[in-house]
Write a protein that holds these residues in place. Sequence first.
Motif, PDB file in Angstrom:
ATOM      1  N   ALA A 127     -11.861  66.255 -42.691  1.00 33.74           N
ATOM      2  CA  ALA A 127     -10.459  65.827 -42.700  1.00 33.74           C
ATOM      3  C   ALA A 127      -9.763  66.185 -41.387  1.00 33.74           C
ATOM      4  O   ALA A 127      -8.958  65.407 -40.863  1.00 33.74           O
ATOM      5  N   THR A 128     -10.087  67.346 -40.842  1.00 30.83           N
ATOM      6  CA  THR A 128      -9.452  67.787 -39.604  1.00 30.83           C
ATOM      7  C   THR A 128      -9.880  66.933 -38.418  1.00 30.83           C
ATOM      8  O   THR A 128      -9.050  66.562 -37.575  1.00 30.83           O
ATOM      9  N   SER A 142       1.463  63.706 -41.295  1.00 31.64           N
ATOM     10  CA  SER A 142       1.645  65.117 -41.616  1.00 31.64           C
ATOM     11  C   SER A 142       0.392  65.652 -42.304  1.00 31.64           C
ATOM     12  O   SER A 142      -0.419  64.897 -42.849  1.00 31.64           O
ATOM     13  N   VAL A 143       0.254  66.966 -42.291  1.00 30.85           N
ATOM     14  CA  VAL A 143      -0.924  67.580 -42.895  1.00 30.85           C
ATOM     15  C   VAL A 143      -0.959  67.319 -44.400  1.00 30.85           C
ATOM     16  O   VAL A 143      -2.050  67.206 -44.995  1.00 30.85           O
ATOM     17  N   THR A 144       0.202  67.183 -45.026  1.00 32.35           N
ATOM     18  CA  THR A 144       0.241  66.909 -46.470  1.00 32.35           C
ATOM     19  C   THR A 144      -0.361  65.552 -46.786  1.00 32.35           C
ATOM     20  O   THR A 144      -1.160  65.409 -47.725  1.00 32.35           O
ATOM     21  N   ILE A 145       0.005  64.545 -46.011  1.00 32.17           N
ATOM     22  CA  ILE A 145      -0.533  63.210 -46.240  1.00 32.17           C
ATOM     23  C   ILE A 145      -2.028  63.180 -45.968  1.00 32.17           C
ATOM     24  O   ILE A 145      -2.803  62.570 -46.722  1.00 32.17           O
ATOM     25  N   VAL A 146      -2.460  63.845 -44.898  1.00 35.47           N
ATOM     26  CA  VAL A 146      -3.884  63.864 -44.547  1.00 35.47           C
ATOM     27  C   VAL A 146      -4.705  64.496 -45.659  1.00 35.47           C
ATOM     28  O   VAL A 146      -5.732  63.948 -46.096  1.00 35.47           O
ATOM     29  N   THR A 147      -4.270  65.640 -46.137  1.00 38.48           N
ATOM     30  CA  THR A 147      -5.040  66.318 -47.192  1.00 38.48           C
ATOM     31  C   THR A 147      -5.012  65.530 -48.497  1.00 38.48           C
ATOM     32  O   THR A 147      -5.999  65.522 -49.240  1.00 38.48           O
ATOM     33  N   LEU A 148      -3.898  64.867 -48.774  1.00 40.75           N
ATOM     34  CA  LEU A 148      -3.837  64.054 -49.989  1.00 40.75           C
ATOM     35  C   LEU A 148      -4.831  62.907 -49.920  1.00 40.75           C
ATOM     36  O   LEU A 148      -5.555  62.622 -50.896  1.00 40.75           O
ATOM     37  N   LEU A 149      -4.909  62.245 -48.769  1.00 40.42           N
ATOM     38  CA  LEU A 149      -5.862  61.149 -48.598  1.00 40.42           C
ATOM     39  C   LEU A 149      -7.292  61.627 -48.769  1.00 40.42           C
ATOM     40  O   LEU A 149      -8.101  60.984 -49.460  1.00 40.42           O
ATOM     41  N   PHE A 168      -8.356  77.120 -34.154  1.00 41.65           N
ATOM     42  CA  PHE A 168      -8.284  78.513 -34.579  1.00 41.65           C
ATOM     43  C   PHE A 168      -7.033  78.766 -35.416  1.00 41.65           C
ATOM     44  O   PHE A 168      -6.964  79.774 -36.113  1.00 41.65           O
ATOM     45  N   GLN A 169      -6.058  77.860 -35.347  1.00 45.20           N
ATOM     46  CA  GLN A 169      -4.850  77.990 -36.140  1.00 45.20           C
ATOM     47  C   GLN A 169      -4.923  77.191 -37.446  1.00 45.20           C
ATOM     48  O   GLN A 169      -3.894  76.883 -38.057  1.00 45.20           O
ATOM     49  N   LEU A 170      -6.127  76.860 -37.869  1.00 48.46           N
ATOM     50  CA  LEU A 170      -6.318  76.123 -39.121  1.00 48.46           C
ATOM     51  C   LEU A 170      -5.624  76.831 -40.277  1.00 48.46           C
ATOM     52  O   LEU A 170      -5.810  78.019 -40.498  1.00 48.46           O
ATOM     53  N   PHE A 171      -4.823  76.080 -41.020  1.00 45.02           N
ATOM     54  CA  PHE A 171      -4.161  76.642 -42.194  1.00 45.02           C
ATOM     55  C   PHE A 171      -3.874  75.583 -43.256  1.00 45.02           C
ATOM     56  O   PHE A 171      -4.360  75.664 -44.379  1.00 45.02           O
ATOM     57  N   GLY A 172      -3.068  74.568 -42.892  1.00 45.71           N
ATOM     58  CA  GLY A 172      -2.576  73.627 -43.889  1.00 45.71           C
ATOM     59  C   GLY A 172      -3.666  72.889 -44.624  1.00 45.71           C
ATOM     60  O   GLY A 172      -3.610  72.733 -45.856  1.00 45.71           O
ATOM     61  N   GLN A 173      -4.700  72.419 -43.895  1.00 49.11           N
ATOM     62  CA  GLN A 173      -5.763  71.658 -44.545  1.00 49.11           C
ATOM     63  C   GLN A 173      -6.497  72.500 -45.579  1.00 49.11           C
ATOM     64  O   GLN A 173      -6.751  72.054 -46.696  1.00 49.11           O
ATOM     65  N   PHE A 197     -15.935  77.110 -38.330  1.00 44.99           N
ATOM     66  CA  PHE A 197     -15.148  75.879 -38.338  1.00 44.99           C
ATOM     67  C   PHE A 197     -14.897  75.378 -36.920  1.00 44.99           C
ATOM     68  O   PHE A 197     -15.055  74.186 -36.627  1.00 44.99           O
ATOM     69  N   VAL A 198     -14.509  76.268 -36.018  1.00 47.77           N
ATOM     70  CA  VAL A 198     -14.247  75.880 -34.630  1.00 47.77           C
ATOM     71  C   VAL A 198     -15.528  75.419 -33.952  1.00 47.77           C
ATOM     72  O   VAL A 198     -15.536  74.426 -33.214  1.00 47.77           O
ATOM     73  N   ALA A 199     -16.630  76.131 -34.206  1.00 50.46           N
ATOM     74  CA  ALA A 199     -17.910  75.775 -33.580  1.00 50.46           C
ATOM     75  C   ALA A 199     -18.405  74.403 -34.010  1.00 50.46           C
ATOM     76  O   ALA A 199     -19.137  73.738 -33.256  1.00 50.46           O
ATOM     77  N   LEU A 200     -18.020  73.959 -35.197  1.00 51.17           N
ATOM     78  CA  LEU A 200     -18.451  72.642 -35.677  1.00 51.17           C
ATOM     79  C   LEU A 200     -17.443  71.538 -35.354  1.00 51.17           C
ATOM     80  O   LEU A 200     -17.830  70.425 -34.998  1.00 51.17           O
ATOM     81  N   SER A 201     -16.158  71.840 -35.475  1.00 51.12           N
ATOM     82  CA  SER A 201     -15.141  70.795 -35.314  1.00 51.12           C
ATOM     83  C   SER A 201     -14.844  70.475 -33.855  1.00 51.12           C
ATOM     84  O   SER A 201     -14.643  69.297 -33.508  1.00 51.12           O
ATOM     85  N   VAL A 202     -14.815  71.468 -32.985  1.00 49.49           N
ATOM     86  CA  VAL A 202     -14.453  71.210 -31.585  1.00 49.49           C
ATOM     87  C   VAL A 202     -15.485  70.336 -30.883  1.00 49.49           C
ATOM     88  O   VAL A 202     -15.109  69.339 -30.233  1.00 49.49           O
ATOM     89  N   PRO A 203     -16.803  70.622 -30.952  1.00 51.95           N
ATOM     90  CA  PRO A 203     -17.760  69.685 -30.334  1.00 51.95           C
ATOM     91  C   PRO A 203     -17.679  68.285 -30.915  1.00 51.95           C
ATOM     92  O   PRO A 203     -17.833  67.292 -30.178  1.00 51.95           O
ATOM     93  N   ALA A 204     -17.426  68.193 -32.228  1.00 54.17           N
ATOM     94  CA  ALA A 204     -17.294  66.858 -32.836  1.00 54.17           C
ATOM     95  C   ALA A 204     -16.079  66.121 -32.283  1.00 54.17           C
ATOM     96  O   ALA A 204     -16.146  64.926 -31.977  1.00 54.17           O
TER      97      ALA A 204
END
Length: 291
Positions: free
Chosen positions: A162-163, A115-122, A225-230, A75-82
């Motif tokens: 989403a992240t 907030s992470v709740t709104i983002v994931t809901l969308l 690296f602290q990915l959780f809520g999504q 996840f970090v290897a793909l999301s951080v360069p993006a």
Amino acid sequence: MAESYSRSRWTNGLFTLPYLLVFSALLVFPLGWSIWLSLHKVDLFGPGRFVGLANYARVLSDPIFLQALWNTIVFVALSVPALVALGLFLALALNRTTRLTAFLRGVFFSSSVLSVTIVTLLWRFVFIPGDGLLAVVMRQIGIEPANFLSTSGWSLFAVGVATVWWCLGLPMMLFLAALQQIPDDLYEAAALDNASPWRVLVKITLPSIARTIMLVAVIQIVLQFQLFGQAQLMTKGGPNGTSRPLVMYIYETGFVRWDVGKGAAASQFLFLIILCAALIQYVVSMRKQES
């Protein structure tokens, strides 16, 4: 004279005391307590007993932990360069002083305040199978949509999309701030030499903001690296743990299975990873200062 200087120094040091108290209460004490817990076989209902490094051995031999660690690394290897690439692209495109660019900056940054709740809901409305926005669009162009949230390989990708959408505002603003610090004389000299836009980008712009690029990359590594809520709200770590990140493993181990010692040991591995990322950024920045 020396006594007066020493007294003045201690008096000035009192101004840092509130910060040191808060820092110790919120960071130093929890870190020390977590290390203590990682060395004990303990739950939330008993005093526990000392087991040394047994919890660390249990974590390293746990295939679920290894899967969660691998998921997080991917996840970090793909999301951080993006995030770095898209943030830099938007900053370059919006580095103008017009009303339109000011409006677009606000639009792209606005997702960061949700907030992470709104983002994931969308994004669940986008990726949900059957009637989701993406499924409808894919059917319109003749492609059978996949079940993105419950298919191995696609679930982590959906969380990543989403992240990136959620976190893009901060890299863009940091790059914009760095671009506006580049002296105009450099661009004027390049214009006199008839330098192409690509040459200006490679020879002037990117070297001038190299430290900011490194800073943004390290910040995003630490954050992602602290990915959780999504992952918790979009996929619940599924299917079969293929989108379970490291923080979710720590949460499930410590607060679902009540194996607090093992969860604390797993959290120390996460702390070491984040610490290494911060040290790399520090070493690189120090080398650039010396050069």
